[in-house]
Structure formats: C-alpha cells, structure tokens
Design a protein around this motif. Structure first.
Motif, PDB file in Angstrom:
ATOM      1  N   UNK B 158       0.855  -1.186   0.000  1.00 55.56           N
ATOM      2  CA  UNK B 158       0.000   0.000   0.000  1.00 55.56           C
ATOM      3  C   UNK B 158       0.893   1.240   0.000  1.00 55.56           C
ATOM      4  N   UNK B 159       0.941   1.944  -1.132  1.00 61.52           N
ATOM      5  CA  UNK B 159       1.885   3.036  -1.297  1.00 61.52           C
ATOM      6  C   UNK B 159       1.424   3.882  -2.474  1.00 61.52           C
ATOM      7  N   UNK B 160       1.224   5.184  -2.260  1.00 61.19           N
ATOM      8  CA  UNK B 160       0.758   6.012  -3.376  1.00 61.19           C
ATOM      9  C   UNK B 160       1.287   7.441  -3.254  1.00 61.19           C
ATOM     10  N   UNK B 161       1.365   8.106  -4.409  1.00 63.01           N
ATOM     11  CA  UNK B 161       1.786   9.505  -4.424  1.00 63.01           C
ATOM     12  C   UNK B 161       0.560  10.373  -4.176  1.00 63.01           C
ATOM     13  N   UNK B 162       0.667  11.310  -3.233  1.00 64.16           N
ATOM     14  CA  UNK B 162      -0.458  12.195  -2.940  1.00 64.16           C
ATOM     15  C   UNK B 162      -0.034  13.648  -3.151  1.00 64.16           C
ATOM     16  N   UNK B 163      -1.018  14.539  -3.300  1.00 65.56           N
ATOM     17  CA  UNK B 163      -0.708  15.934  -3.640  1.00 65.56           C
ATOM     18  C   UNK B 163      -0.698  16.800  -2.371  1.00 65.56           C
TER      19      UNK B 163
END
Lengths: 118, 430
Positions: B158-163
């Motif tokens: 579980x790993x994501x780029x966020x703004x």
C-alpha cells in the motif's frame, strides 16, 4: 565544530569543507588486466580503520582546492594535512591503542540512548 | 491483503512467567517482584553457533535458530550491553516502501513479522501503525516517488503519491505554502508504516531466546576469530575462548573490524548518524514525516516527544559524539517543515554508527570463509529489517543454503556487478 587546517588557507571551520573519502586510491595502472574482483576493489572496497586514516577534503567554501589529511577516525584529531600529489607523511598514530576492535567506551557516549526514544 | 503463514510460535513461557493483564494485576496487588527476563551464564568452551552482537539482528537470529530450527546451543556475545548499539540508537521507524523489488519484498516480510511480534514474543513492542509520509520538494524527488509507488504496488504494498492538499489534510502542521524555499510538491504515502518501541523488540527477542535455551553474554568482547584451512574453528573473547564451527557477524559499526578478524574484507565504511528528541507535547503528529531534501525525519512518540533523525555525518568516523552543527542544521530544517515548532526545546541528541555499503543495501549470507557468515552493512535501515534478517540468517545456518529472500544481498554482488541500488529509498542524505 572541527577546525581543519587547509594547506593553502590555514585553519578554517568544518562547514567550509567537503569530504572526499579515502585518499591515495589510484586509477588502475592496467585496467584491461583487472578481473571482476579487482574492479570491485577499485570501485567499492575502501579502508575503514578505527584510528589514523588518510582521506581527501576539499576547501569548498574557500580556495576550493582538494587536499589530503591524516585524521583519527575515533578522536577526530587531524595529525597533518598535505597537498594533493605529495606522499602520505610518515606520522605515527597518536593513539595507537585506539585501533583494536570494539565500540567506543561509555565516556564517549554523550547520552544514554537505550531509554532514549521510542 | 493475504498473509503468508508464519511458523507457529514455539515460544510458550510457563503461565507464571507469561506477561498478561491478569499477571500485571496480580503483581501489582501482591507487590511481588517480576522474574528476570533473561539469565546470565558462565561462558562454555563450545557452542554450535556463536553470534557476535547482542542487538536486534543478533538476538533475532538466535531466537529464530531456536524457535524455527531447534538449534539452541547458541551464544550471543556482545562487547557492551544488550541493544546498546544501533538497536538503541535508531529512530524506530518501520516501512517497506523501497525502490527495488528485492528490497520491497524483503522489508515487507519484516513488517509482517513485526505485525505479529507482540503475540509471538509475549512482549508488548508497541507497534504504532500511524502511516509514513515522504515529501518531495523538487521534480526529481517526485519522479523517484512515482517510480517507488509503482514498484511498491506491483509487490502488493500500500503506497501512493499524494498531492499537497492531501498532505495538508494528513499533517495540518506542515507548511504547504508555495512560496517557501523548498515548497512541498507531493508525497509518497505508505499507510502500513509506523513506529515501534525499539528497546522492547530487543528485550522481547532476548527473553524469548533465553527461554528457549540461547545464552546471551553481555560484556564479552570478541578479540579474535580462529580460522584454519579456510574454516572457522573458534572465537577468542575477553572471557575465554570458544570452539565453534559457525560464527555470524551481526555487528553494526564494527562489522569491518570483526570481519577482518576472520580475514574477510567488506565494502563498508562507517559513519555516525545523529538523532535528537524534544520535550514531550500533546499528540499532534500522527504520521511519520520524512524529507530527503531537508535531510530530516520526524515522528511523535506515545510519550509525546518528537524524535528527529537525519542523514549520516558528512565524514567517516567511529565516534558516537553529537555535534552542535547537527543540532542547528536539524532545527532549521524542521522549522522549514513545521514553523509552529519554533518554541520547542531539544531534550537530548545522540549518535549511532552506520555501516554504509556502496548500494545502500545490506550484506547477508556466507563469506569466502567456511562457517563465517555476515549480517552487516545495515546503514541507516537496519532496525526495520531485524525480524526478517534474523529469520533468513537462521534459515541459512540451519539449512546450509541461502534462502531466496536474501539471495540478492550476498557479498559477491560487488564483484558480479548485481548491485541492489536503494539509495533513492533508503537514505535521506542525497
């Protein structure tokens, strides 16, 4: 803050300098004759002594020249600095007892980290 | 998310020694002393396995040797006290959002072992799964993050780029304005990450290993390793000589010095990494925040203290001194991230020794010397890997072959050129 004696400019504060790792690592004289292990040693293997160490520094915020230094990696004491191209000076280790294996003595530990953080 | 089957825990302390709420209440009411968690022993003249370094890696290896493989004639020797090296000096952050598939798989296995560790060891290790946020302040960092996120997702992490807007919601105290010197452009958010009580992990493994028959010898310095015809035959210590056919170097900070005793060279240099902790304040930070550009990571402990870590010191050293230059630089960088902290006071700072490898991955497995194994080169990322490293090293010793999960971390990779480059995900100083 360390005071590092630049061979050109004299003693200056540590923040003016940039570290360059082990000194006197020459490019292989005959690169074609090196096997994989030889290349690995040239690229990746560096001395890591606890005690006197010949290393490169650059006076980045001063004369910008690279030079070599003999420093004790445990006490941080600079025995001498010398210009690039000069041979390593024959300086005796000022703390020959510091070289054998083992961690620093408790007196070198400024705080007790064992209970320090979560 | 599916979990691999963990081996059934074989550590079952007798009822009167088991930690539980009922036990706690009974002890509290009767004021009886707690039993000692582990014993002291005289040094025997022979062990099946000698592990050098009674930190997390050494103790975890000993525990899994006993628990998973039934190898209990094991001595763990340490020059100082248990957990006094890197295990007691790190900033106790756990995560698995690395950059290479080899690294991600490996650290994810460790995180899974950490999930069940409190139950397995019957010891509260205070794993706080608060999430882990790495900030990007420039395009290069953002690009590496996107890369990392994709590698992570392929491995099921579980790993994501966020703004920046999402970042502000997650951590309101961060300065997300666009006119700062290092504006926040985005972040890599990794919810499974978090922090843990590092001493408890060390003590939990020590207690469980001791219960299974492992001997932990503190204040026992290794002064030499005997090698005959390319094979380990024994270890010399300040408390006497030990005959053994298997030695595992689980040290950090002294891994080159110990390896040289067996005639093995390591592509490792040693640098201190400093950390600091503030006075405690009310809980306000519920995520581990990391900034590579600003060379800092911040988390808040259950006690309310803020723990700061940084990149390694700029030159190699075997000294664990703190420096004012570090504290000043750290404070400035923290305030760039969270200006509201300007009134906080540092309680203390310290340093631990990091054995840096050329590719920012560890060195694990056999060496050229038969019976001399290493679990070293843990740089700035060793604590999170303790359980999986222990499990894999124990497997290596018991089975005589290198398990797949650490096969890519062998010492021979520096000659074969198969480096496992983790610099983009393992360090903040780049």
């Amino acid at each position: 803050m360390l005071s590092i004696p630049c061979p050109e400019c004299g003693p200056r504060d540590e923040i003016e300098f940039h570290y360059g790792g082990q000194a006197h690592v020459a490019y292989p004289a005959d690169p074609h004759s090196l096997d994989d292990r030889g290349w690995a040693e040239y690229l990746f293997y560096r001395d890591n002594p606890k005690g006197l160490f010949a290393e490169r520094w650059q006076h980045a915020a001063g004369c910008r020249k690279w030079f070599n230094a003999l420093r004790d990696t445990h006490t941080y004491e600079f025995s001498t600095t010398y210009r690039v191209g000069e041979p390593r000076p024959d300086v005796a280790d000022p703390h020959p007892g510091a070289a054998p294996a083992g961690p620093s003595t408790p007196s070198n530990t400024p705080s007790s980290p064992a209970g320090g953080t979560l | 998310m599916t979990r691999p089957d963990n081996p059934q825990p074989s550590f079952r302390p007798p009822l009167l020694r088991r930690y539980s709420a009922a036990h706690l209440a009974a002890r509290g009411l009767t004021q009886r002393r707690w039993p000692r968690s582990w014993r002291d022993h005289d040094l025997d003249s022979r062990y099946d396995v000698v592990i050098i370094g009674a930190g997390l890696h050494g103790l975890a290896t000993a525990y899994y040797l006993a628990a998973n493989h039934g190898i209990t004639n094991v001595a763990v020797v340490d020059k100082g006290y248990m957990g006094g090296g890197g295990s007691g000096r790190n900033t106790a952050i756990l995560r698995s959002n690395y950059l290479t598939p080899e690294g991600v798989r490996f650290y994810d296995r460790s995180l899974r072992l950490y999930e069940d560790l409190a139950a397995e060891l019957n010891y509260n290790v205070m794993f706080s799964r608060q999430g882990h946020l790495t900030l990007a302040h420039n395009d290069g960092a953002l690009r590496t993050m996107r890369w990392r996120a994709e590698v992570n997702k392929v491995q099921g992490i579980d790993s994501e780029v966020i703004d920046p807007r999402q970042i502000k919601e997650l951590v309101p105290h961060l300065d997300t304005s666009t006119d700062t010197r290092y504006p926040i452009l985005g972040g890599l958010y990794h919810p499974p990450g978090g922090t843990i009580r590092h001493d408890a992990v060390v003590w939990g493994y020590a207690r469980a290993a001791d219960h299974l028959g492992v001997q932990v010898h503190q204040n026992t310095e290794v002064t030499g390793i005997d090698v005959t015809d390319g094979k380990v035959t024994g270890v010399e210590t300040t408390r006497g000589d030990i005959a053994t056919g298997t030695v595992i170097n689980c040290t950090a900070g002294w891994s080159t010095i110990i390896s040289e005793m067996a005639g093995v060279e390591m592509p490792v240099t040693t640098s201190p990494l400093q950390a600091a902790v503030t006075e405690p304040v009310k809980p306000f930070l519920h995520t581990v925040v990391v900034s590579g550009t600003l060379h800092v990571y911040v988390s808040q402990t259950d006690r309310g203290e803020l723990v700061f870590g940084a990149s390694v010191d700029p030159f190699t050293s075997f000294s664990t001194r703190g420096s004012l230059a570090f504290a000043e630089g750290l404070a400035g960088n923290v305030l760039k991230l969270m200006p509201a902290l300007s009134g906080m006071r540092l309680l203390r700072q310290w340093a631990g020794l990091c054995d840096m490898t050329p590719d920012y991955s560890p060195i694990m497995g056999p060496t050229g010397v038969d019976g001399f194994l290493v679990d070293v080169g843990w740089g700035t990322y060793g604590f999170k890997a303790g359980p999986v490293a222990g499990e894999a090293m124990a497997d290596t010793v018991a089975s005589g072959r290198v398990p797949e999960i650490i096969a890519d971390f062998g010492l021979d990779r520096f000659s074969s050129g198969r480096l496992v480059g983790e610099k983009g995900a393992a360090a903040v100083g780049h």
